[in-house]
Motif scaffolding. Structure first.
Motif, PDB file in Angstrom:
ATOM      1  N   TYR A 163       0.862  -1.185   0.000  1.00 24.68           N
ATOM      2  CA  TYR A 163       0.000   0.000   0.000  1.00 24.68           C
ATOM      3  C   TYR A 163       0.892   1.226   0.000  1.00 24.68           C
ATOM      4  O   TYR A 163       1.797   1.344   0.840  1.00 24.68           O
ATOM      5  CB  TYR A 163      -0.906   0.014   1.230  1.00 24.68           C
ATOM      6  CG  TYR A 163      -1.802  -1.196   1.356  1.00 24.68           C
ATOM      7  CD1 TYR A 163      -2.878  -1.377   0.499  1.00 24.68           C
ATOM      8  CD2 TYR A 163      -1.574  -2.157   2.341  1.00 24.68           C
ATOM      9  CE1 TYR A 163      -3.705  -2.484   0.614  1.00 24.68           C
ATOM     10  CE2 TYR A 163      -2.396  -3.267   2.472  1.00 24.68           C
ATOM     11  CZ  TYR A 163      -3.450  -3.429   1.599  1.00 24.68           C
ATOM     12  OH  TYR A 163      -4.259  -4.527   1.705  1.00 24.68           O
ATOM     13  N   VAL A 164       0.662   2.112  -0.948  1.00 23.19           N
ATOM     14  CA  VAL A 164       1.519   3.285  -1.089  1.00 23.19           C
ATOM     15  C   VAL A 164       0.684   4.549  -0.939  1.00 23.19           C
ATOM     16  O   VAL A 164      -0.388   4.668  -1.524  1.00 23.19           O
ATOM     17  CB  VAL A 164       2.230   3.283  -2.458  1.00 23.19           C
ATOM     18  CG1 VAL A 164       3.100   4.530  -2.608  1.00 23.19           C
ATOM     19  CG2 VAL A 164       3.079   2.037  -2.611  1.00 23.19           C
ATOM     20  N   GLY A 165       1.206   5.491  -0.171  1.00 25.04           N
ATOM     21  CA  GLY A 165       0.508   6.768  -0.064  1.00 25.04           C
ATOM     22  C   GLY A 165       0.736   7.492   1.235  1.00 25.04           C
ATOM     23  O   GLY A 165       0.362   7.008   2.300  1.00 25.04           O
ATOM     24  N   GLU A 166       1.411   8.601   1.140  1.00 23.07           N
ATOM     25  CA  GLU A 166       1.538   9.531   2.269  1.00 23.07           C
ATOM     26  C   GLU A 166       1.090  10.880   1.738  1.00 23.07           C
ATOM     27  O   GLU A 166       1.642  11.385   0.755  1.00 23.07           O
ATOM     28  CB  GLU A 166       2.977   9.590   2.771  1.00 23.07           C
ATOM     29  CG  GLU A 166       3.154  10.528   3.963  1.00 23.07           C
ATOM     30  CD  GLU A 166       4.583  10.522   4.481  1.00 23.07           C
ATOM     31  OE1 GLU A 166       4.906   9.645   5.293  1.00 23.07           O
ATOM     32  OE2 GLU A 166       5.373  11.382   4.045  1.00 23.07           O
ATOM     33  N   TYR A 167       0.098  11.471   2.373  1.00 21.63           N
ATOM     34  CA  TYR A 167      -0.536  12.657   1.810  1.00 21.63           C
ATOM     35  C   TYR A 167       0.073  13.940   2.368  1.00 21.63           C
ATOM     36  O   TYR A 167       0.412  14.028   3.553  1.00 21.63           O
ATOM     37  CB  TYR A 167      -2.041  12.631   2.086  1.00 21.63           C
ATOM     38  CG  TYR A 167      -2.713  11.414   1.506  1.00 21.63           C
ATOM     39  CD1 TYR A 167      -3.013  11.350   0.151  1.00 21.63           C
ATOM     40  CD2 TYR A 167      -3.026  10.314   2.310  1.00 21.63           C
ATOM     41  CE1 TYR A 167      -3.616  10.230  -0.396  1.00 21.63           C
ATOM     42  CE2 TYR A 167      -3.635   9.184   1.773  1.00 21.63           C
ATOM     43  CZ  TYR A 167      -3.923   9.154   0.417  1.00 21.63           C
ATOM     44  OH  TYR A 167      -4.507   8.029  -0.110  1.00 21.63           O
ATOM     45  N   GLY A 168       0.190  14.922   1.468  1.00 18.87           N
ATOM     46  CA  GLY A 168       0.730  16.218   1.864  1.00 18.87           C
ATOM     47  C   GLY A 168       0.333  17.269   0.850  1.00 18.87           C
ATOM     48  O   GLY A 168      -0.223  16.966  -0.215  1.00 18.87           O
ATOM     49  N   ASN A 169       0.631  18.506   1.165  1.00 21.06           N
ATOM     50  CA  ASN A 169       0.280  19.620   0.277  1.00 21.06           C
ATOM     51  C   ASN A 169       1.520  20.151  -0.432  1.00 21.06           C
ATOM     52  O   ASN A 169       2.611  20.186   0.140  1.00 21.06           O
ATOM     53  CB  ASN A 169      -0.371  20.754   1.071  1.00 21.06           C
ATOM     54  CG  ASN A 169      -1.718  20.343   1.643  1.00 21.06           C
ATOM     55  OD1 ASN A 169      -2.527  19.708   0.962  1.00 21.06           O
ATOM     56  ND2 ASN A 169      -1.974  20.698   2.888  1.00 21.06           N
ATOM     57  N   ILE A 170       1.338  20.552  -1.680  1.00 21.94           N
ATOM     58  CA  ILE A 170       2.394  21.187  -2.460  1.00 21.94           C
ATOM     59  C   ILE A 170       2.123  22.687  -2.455  1.00 21.94           C
ATOM     60  O   ILE A 170       1.011  23.121  -2.766  1.00 21.94           O
ATOM     61  CB  ILE A 170       2.429  20.666  -3.899  1.00 21.94           C
ATOM     62  CG1 ILE A 170       2.491  19.131  -3.920  1.00 21.94           C
ATOM     63  CG2 ILE A 170       3.607  21.256  -4.653  1.00 21.94           C
ATOM     64  CD1 ILE A 170       3.713  18.550  -3.273  1.00 21.94           C
ATOM     65  N   THR A 171       3.108  23.473  -2.106  1.00 21.91           N
ATOM     66  CA  THR A 171       2.902  24.918  -1.989  1.00 21.91           C
ATOM     67  C   THR A 171       3.983  25.681  -2.745  1.00 21.91           C
ATOM     68  O   THR A 171       5.029  25.133  -3.109  1.00 21.91           O
ATOM     69  CB  THR A 171       2.919  25.353  -0.512  1.00 21.91           C
ATOM     70  OG1 THR A 171       4.179  24.982   0.072  1.00 21.91           O
ATOM     71  CG2 THR A 171       1.803  24.680   0.266  1.00 21.91           C
ATOM     72  N   GLY A 172       3.725  26.970  -2.931  1.00 19.78           N
ATOM     73  CA  GLY A 172       4.719  27.861  -3.520  1.00 19.78           C
ATOM     74  C   GLY A 172       5.119  27.466  -4.932  1.00 19.78           C
ATOM     75  O   GLY A 172       4.351  26.908  -5.707  1.00 19.78           O
TER      76      GLY A 172
END
Length: 354
Positions: free
Chosen positions: A208-217
């Motif tokens: 299972y693959v997936g670590e969630y985060g936000n892309i900014t700038g």
């Protein structure tokens, strides 16, 4: 369903306008006369003329066209002899101007996809390729992967998002996968042999693959590009599987199938509110725009890719293929594509009413 149909027509309209608008703008920039700019096929619902160009909206939502003066070469021999084309006709434009005009349609689809990807990347979460878990007795565990590892590449293909790992797993047919991953700041390499599951009839990596985060700038721009590349690879690999026989014509979808996909997606995300619906539909439009760009670059007569082949032959030969001969080749390609569209339409309807 009504809402889904409206969404489909909006997406379809944007994609077609982008594609045909690319042809139109570059043609105009090169002084090529555009006789007609049309959205859809079949009987015209609306027509208007401005300058040399007639603009129309047609009944059937199966595409569009940007028709240049003197492009097809399907006139009969007598008319061909008497027909004169000025310097603003397509056939009398410089070959590289014609190449740019034909290529502009798919290119504008990719450009639209990138713009949409910027929006989606900026306002959605990114799925990083970090191992989130392993199935019991999985091939991934046997290969030494552990929770928290970041997958860097698979078979030399750089990995930037979890969906890429999922796609590779779904398309795998039992071949070994050389995986480079990072753990505690160190890089490791392992070979993973997917295991076959009898129940589902496919091979699994067992991860299972997936670590969630936000892309900014400013990082949004390169990550948006990676998103477009992912959809490009998805489309290209799916086409390869169609050619090799792992997919069949029955797996293709046309307008009815796309409406069904829009409806299924809309119903799935509707409970999460309007922002989720908008972002999901933008992501779907992004995928379809890439798909349209890739499909039109295939070297098939009547498509942009087929026309580019003839233009490149002209570059090599130093003179064009006789227009009437090229015209008949494209006509045959158009007939074949129409037959394929009818087959796909009936398959879509069959799936829709089940």
């Amino acid at each position: 369903m009504i809402v889904s149909i409206i969404i489909f027509f909006i997406i379809f309209g944007v994609l077609v306008i982008s594609h045909e608008g690319g042809h139109f703008l570059i043609a105009k920039a090169n002084g090529i006369r555009v006789n007609e700019f049309t959205i859809g096929m079949g009987p015209a619902l609306f027509k208007t003329k401005k300058g040399d160009t007639e603009y129309s909206i047609r009944l059937l939502p199966f595409g569009g066209a940007c028709i240049f003066d003197g492009m097809d070469g399907l006139e009969d021999d007598k008319e061909e002899e008497s027909q004169e084309y000025d310097e603003h006709s397509f056939r009398n434009a410089k070959v590289w101007s014609r190449i740019a005009t034909v290529f502009a349609g798919p290119f504008f689809n990719f450009l639209l996809a990138y713009v949409l990807s910027i929006i989606v990347t900026a306002f959605s979460t990114w799925t990083f390729p970090v191992v989130a878990g392993l199935t019991e007795d999985s091939a991934a565990a046997e290969a030494g992967l552990a929770e928290g590892d970041t997958i860097i590449s698979i078979n030399g293909e750089s990995i930037s998002m979890g969906q890429e790992v999922t796609l590779i797993s779904q398309l795998n047919n039992g071949e070994d996968l050389t995986i480079v991953y990072e753990r505690d700041g160190e890089e490791y390499t392992t070979v993973l042999t997917p295991k076959y599951d009898e129940e589902s009839g496919r091979y699994y990596m067992g991860v299972y693959v997936g670590e969630y985060g936000n892309i900014t700038g400013i990082d949004i721009l390169p990550y948006a590009y990676k998103n477009v590349v992912f959809y490009f690879k998805m489309t290209w690999k799916s086409l390869a599987m169609l050619v090799t026989g792992r997919f069949s014509v029955n797996d293709l979808s046309g307008p009815v199938g796309i409406v069904k996909a829009v409806d299924d997606t809309y119903e799935a995300v509707k409970p999460y509110g309007l922002p989720s619906v908008v972002l999901t539909m933008l992501d779907l439009a992004l995928f379809l725009s890439v798909n349209l760009g890739v499909m039109n670059l295939l070297p098939i007569p009547a498509l942009d890719g087929g026309r580019l082949i003839f233009l490149l032959i002209e570059v090599v030969r130093g003179k064009p293929v006789p227009p009437e001969k090229e015209g008949y080749v494209h006509l045959a390609g158009m007939i074949a594509l129409m037959v394929l569209m009818v087959i796909v339409l009936f398959n879509d309807i069959g799936r829709f009413i089940r």
